[in-house]
Structure formats: C-alpha cells, structure tokens
Design a protein around this motif. Structure first.
Motif, short mmCIF file in Angstrom:
data_model
loop_
_atom_site.label_atom_id
_atom_site.label_comp_id
_atom_site.label_asym_id
_atom_site.label_seq_id
_atom_site.Cartn_x
_atom_site.Cartn_y
_atom_site.Cartn_z
N LYS A 141 118.98 73.09 -22.60
CA LYS A 141 120.17 73.29 -21.75
C LYS A 141 120.20 72.24 -20.65
N SER A 142 119.00 71.93 -20.14
CA SER A 142 118.91 70.94 -19.06
C SER A 142 117.65 70.12 -19.29
N LEU A 143 117.69 68.85 -18.87
CA LEU A 143 116.52 67.99 -19.07
C LEU A 143 115.34 68.45 -18.21
N GLU A 144 115.64 69.31 -17.24
CA GLU A 144 114.55 69.84 -16.39
C GLU A 144 113.60 70.73 -17.18
N GLU A 145 114.05 71.16 -18.37
CA GLU A 145 113.14 71.96 -19.21
C GLU A 145 111.96 71.12 -19.72
N ILE A 146 112.14 69.79 -19.73
CA ILE A 146 111.06 68.93 -20.23
C ILE A 146 110.09 68.66 -19.08
N GLU A 147 108.86 69.16 -19.23
CA GLU A 147 107.95 69.08 -18.09
C GLU A 147 106.89 68.00 -18.22
N GLY A 148 106.83 67.35 -19.39
CA GLY A 148 105.86 66.27 -19.54
C GLY A 148 106.18 65.46 -20.78
N VAL A 149 105.76 64.19 -20.74
CA VAL A 149 105.95 63.31 -21.89
C VAL A 149 104.59 62.67 -22.20
N GLY A 150 104.13 62.85 -23.43
CA GLY A 150 102.85 62.28 -23.85
C GLY A 150 103.10 61.11 -24.78
N HIS A 151 102.47 59.97 -24.49
CA HIS A 151 102.70 58.77 -25.29
C HIS A 151 101.45 58.39 -26.07
N ARG A 152 101.65 58.13 -27.35
CA ARG A 152 100.54 57.60 -28.14
C ARG A 152 100.37 56.12 -27.81
N VAL A 153 99.14 55.72 -27.52
CA VAL A 153 98.84 54.30 -27.33
C VAL A 153 97.71 53.95 -28.30
N VAL A 154 97.88 52.86 -29.03
CA VAL A 154 96.96 52.53 -30.11
C VAL A 154 95.59 52.10 -29.57
N GLN A 155 95.59 51.19 -28.61
CA GLN A 155 94.31 50.60 -28.19
C GLN A 155 94.04 50.85 -26.70
N GLY A 156 92.95 51.50 -26.40
CA GLY A 156 92.56 51.72 -25.00
C GLY A 156 91.29 50.97 -24.63
N GLU A 193 107.76 52.89 -20.21
CA GLU A 193 108.69 52.36 -19.20
C GLU A 193 110.06 53.02 -19.35
N ALA A 194 110.49 53.21 -20.59
CA ALA A 194 111.81 53.80 -20.83
C ALA A 194 111.88 55.23 -20.29
N PHE A 195 110.82 56.01 -20.50
CA PHE A 195 110.82 57.39 -19.98
C PHE A 195 110.68 57.43 -18.47
N LYS A 196 109.91 56.48 -17.91
CA LYS A 196 109.77 56.45 -16.43
C LYS A 196 111.15 56.24 -15.80
N LYS A 197 111.96 55.41 -16.46
CA LYS A 197 113.29 55.12 -15.96
C LYS A 197 114.23 56.32 -16.14
N ALA A 198 114.19 56.90 -17.34
CA ALA A 198 115.16 57.95 -17.68
C ALA A 198 114.82 59.29 -17.02
N LEU A 199 113.53 59.60 -16.91
CA LEU A 199 113.12 60.88 -16.32
C LEU A 199 112.10 60.59 -15.21
N PRO A 200 112.53 60.02 -14.08
CA PRO A 200 111.59 59.53 -13.08
C PRO A 200 110.69 60.62 -12.47
#
Ligand code: ADP
Length: 391
Positions: free
Chosen positions: A76-91, A128-135
């Motif tokens: 209903k609202s983007l506020e329902e999304i409380e976290g974004v986890g990103h797969r990164v290949v090489q750490g 970077e895209a998520f940091k911008k869209a959901l700061p």
C-alpha cells in the motif's frame, strides 16, 4: 515486516519481496536489458506482469519497480519496505559477514571492484539506485564470498609466488557462499545440531562444492574466481593453465578471449557439443550419444572427486547435500555420483531419489552418510541477514 532481496547484474536486476513474518515470497521478478532497451516481469498473486519499458540504467529499474509495487497493489505504501538486502559477488578478505551499507562500506566495495569486474560494479549500481529511491531504508550487502572466509591459509593459498598474494590478493575466495550457508543452517535445523561434517554440493549452471565442519566452511571448490573447481554448464572448472598458450597461438586469441572460452564455451557445453543444459545432456546420454556419455562421466567424476577429497579433509562426513538446478532436479546425476561413493558407505534409495525440487532425505537406512536434497534459497538468506541487522 517486508524486506526486498536484490541481485543486480550488469544488465539485469532480480528482486524478491519477502514477508519476514512467515518468510513467504510476496512478489518476485526481473528487470532485464538495462542500458539496452528494457523490460520487466513481475510475479504476484499467481499472475505474471510483463512490459517493455525504457531502462537507461539501474536507477530507472528501481524507480519502476517501486512504482509497480504500488500500482499492482503489492504494497500500500513504500514505508512497508523496511530493508533492502543486496547480493554482492566478491567481498575479498574485507568482509566475512553481511553488513549494513554506509560510506565506509561503499569505499571498501569501490576498492575491490576490479576483483569481480563483471559483477561487483553492477551490484554497486543496485545499491546506489536504492539509496536514491528509498533514502530512509537501510541497505545491507550479503557477500557470496563471506561464508568462505573461515578457510585456513593452507586451503586458500595457491602454490604460486607468495608475492602474488601479498601484492595482488591472489588466493582462493570461493563463491555461492550464501547458498552453502543456507544449506548448512537448514541441515542443522533438520538434524538438530550444527556439530556436523557436511559436504554441500551446489550444482546449478554454476557449481561449487563446500566442506563444512561445525557450521563453518573449511574448503570450497571455486577459487580466485568462479571458474575453478568442478565442471559446470559452460565453465571448465580446474584445468592445467599451460594448455592455454598453444590454443591462443593457433586460434590467434588473447588472454581475455581464451578466459571467455573457458567461462562460456567449456564445461558441459564444450565437451558435449550439445548444450550447457543438463536436461539436454541427459536426453542425449539416454539415447546413447557417445559425447554425451563422455561428458556425463566427466561431470560426475569431477563432483565425486571433490566429495571424496572433502571426505578426507573433514575426517569423514555425516551429510551430503545436493542443491541448485541440477542438484535439486536430476535424480540421474545424484544416483551416478552416489554410486561412485559406494566405497564410503553411501547408499541411496532409488524411490526416494525420484524427486525434483523438494526437500528429502534420499539415502537408505544403511547408508553411512545421510544424503539430502534441499532446495536452496539465497534470496531468503539475504532477507534473513537484513532483518537481523536492522532489528
Ligand atoms: P544458475 O547457476 O544459473 O543459478 P541454476 O541453479 O538455476 O543455475 O541451475 C540451472 C540448471 O539446472 C540448468 O542449466 C539445467 O542444467 C539444470 N536443470 C534444471 N532443471 C533440470 C532437470 N529437471 N533435470 C536436470 N537438470 C535440470
């Protein structure tokens, strides 16, 4: 609580929106051909929504994804999304676990991106895209390599000049760590203990085998890059590197072209000349095609060799798990591998083995090592890690 798992590639972005109350997938999908033209597919409520859209970059993909989550009534609202986890290949050796994204993490990622030039920069674009869209929503990075950071130097070092390690970071890092960790945790849950000697076989188009003791990785078959180890759909796995110069000279190819051949034209595809897909290989094998039989035997041999090696390394084994596309869906490969392991007391039940994409114990009661099929779930692992960090 809802969390999004993101797997961003150079021209694609896959997502799963997960309800962490019951770990169910609310919606999932993929944005493709980013930077070329663009399209998306979103699965929600048993329906597939497909559309061609302009995707100039990953920011476009994320913005359209968030719009669609609202317009398709997924949230209903983007506020329902409380976290974004990103797969990164090489750490590399900078990250041995999942971390929350901050400036320091982004700087570290920047410093190692040339270690996975096809993947890490794309993963970073997603962040970077998520940091911008959901700061205001926290992002985490979940590394394919992190689970393997518990390996000892004797496992991760190559017998090459030591300065290569010191100057250039040349060592084994492994991959598929999120999947192997998911398998490790699931097996511990099933058997009620993590005091186990486990051999986890992630056999998909890409494939790796990991030896795990008491919940920690001891060794893994992929190496400095995912090209090493067992034979895969299109990757060679381990080879003698001095076979390259004569081929390069004869075919007038440079090192990048020949590495591309090893990554994209070798393995099941290269040896069989038929397909990289195990379903096609199995059909040809069953029809008695000679090259398919050779390829199948080599494929199974390589998996057997690694399991046998890890059996010795671990000082025995309690459990062997098959997972990923081939591991979950090919009774034939599982049967052929387990037949090769008969001298270790491995015995599987053909009837129990006759399953696809489902969790099951497939060994007989007499088997000295339990054998399981467990569907992997990297997206869920990413979401669980994210939940843990934002709690
Ligand atoms: P990736 O490494 O791309 O994540 P997957 O784990 O999705 O790969 O595995 C994809 C592979 O699984 C396919 O290329 C195919 O070889 C194999 N596969 C899928 N279904 C079957 C099946 N029913 N029988 C045998 N192999 C299968």
């Amino acid at each position: 609580m809802k969390i999004i798992s993101i797997n961003a590639g150079s021209s694609s972005l896959k997502f799963s929106l997960i309800n962490m109350d019951d770990e169910s997938v609310i919606a999932s999908g993929v944005f493709e051909r980013i930077g070329i033209d663009g399209s998306y597919t979103i699965k929600f409520n048993g329906e597939k929504h497909k559309e061609e859209v302009t995707l100039n970059n990953h920011v476009d993909a994320v913005n359209i994804l968030l719009d669609k989550l609202i317009s398709l009534n997924i949230v209903k609202s983007l506020e329902e999304i409380e976290g974004v986890g990103h797969r990164v290949v090489q750490g590399k050796d900078l990250f041995d676990k999942t971390v929350l994204v901050d400036d320091e993490v982004m700087e570290k990622l920047e410093s190692i991106k040339h270690f996975a030039p096809l993947h890490n920069p794309a993963n970073m674009l997603g962040i970077e895209a998520f940091k911008k869209a959901l700061p205001n929503v926290p992002n985490t990075v979940v590394f394919d390599t992190a689970f393997h950071q518990t390996m000892d130097a004797v496992e991760y070092m190559y017998p090459v000049p030591y300065e290569w390690y010191e100057k250039y970071g040349i060592r084994k890092y492994g991959a598929h760590g999120t999947s192997h960790r998911y398998i490790t945790e699931t097996v511990s849950e099933i058997l009620g203990t993590d005091k186990l000697k486990l051999i986890s076989c992630h056999i998909g188009n890409g494939a790796s085998i990991t030896a795990v003791k008491d919940g920690k990785c001891v060794d893994t078959s992929m190496g400095f890059t995912p090209l090493a180890g067992v034979m895969m759909g299109t990757r060679s796995g381990d080879i003698d590197s001095s076979l390259l110069p004569p081929v390069m000279e004869a075919e007038n190819k440079d090192i990048n072209e020949i590495i591309n051949d090893l990554n994209k034209k070798s393995g099941v595809l290269g040896l069989s000349g038929i397909s990289s897909d195990m379903r096609d290989l199995e059909d040809a094998y069953n029809e008695g095609n000679e090259r398919a039989i050779l390829t199948m035997n080599k494929y199974v041999r390589r998996i057997t060799d690694y399991i046998a090696q890890y059996y010795v390394l671990l000082g025995g084994s309690d459990v062997i798990v098959f997972t990923a596309g081939v591991g979950e869906n090919s009774p034939l490969i599982r049967k052929l591998v387990c037949e090769n392991l008969a001298c270790l007391g491995v015995e599987i039940d053909d009837e129990k083995n006759n399953i696809r994409g489902k969790q099951a114990e497939i060994s007989t009661e007499n088997s000295k090592i339990k054998v399981y099929v467990i569907p992997t779930d990297e997206e869920l692992m990413i979401a669980r890690d994210t939940l843990e960090l934002i709690k």
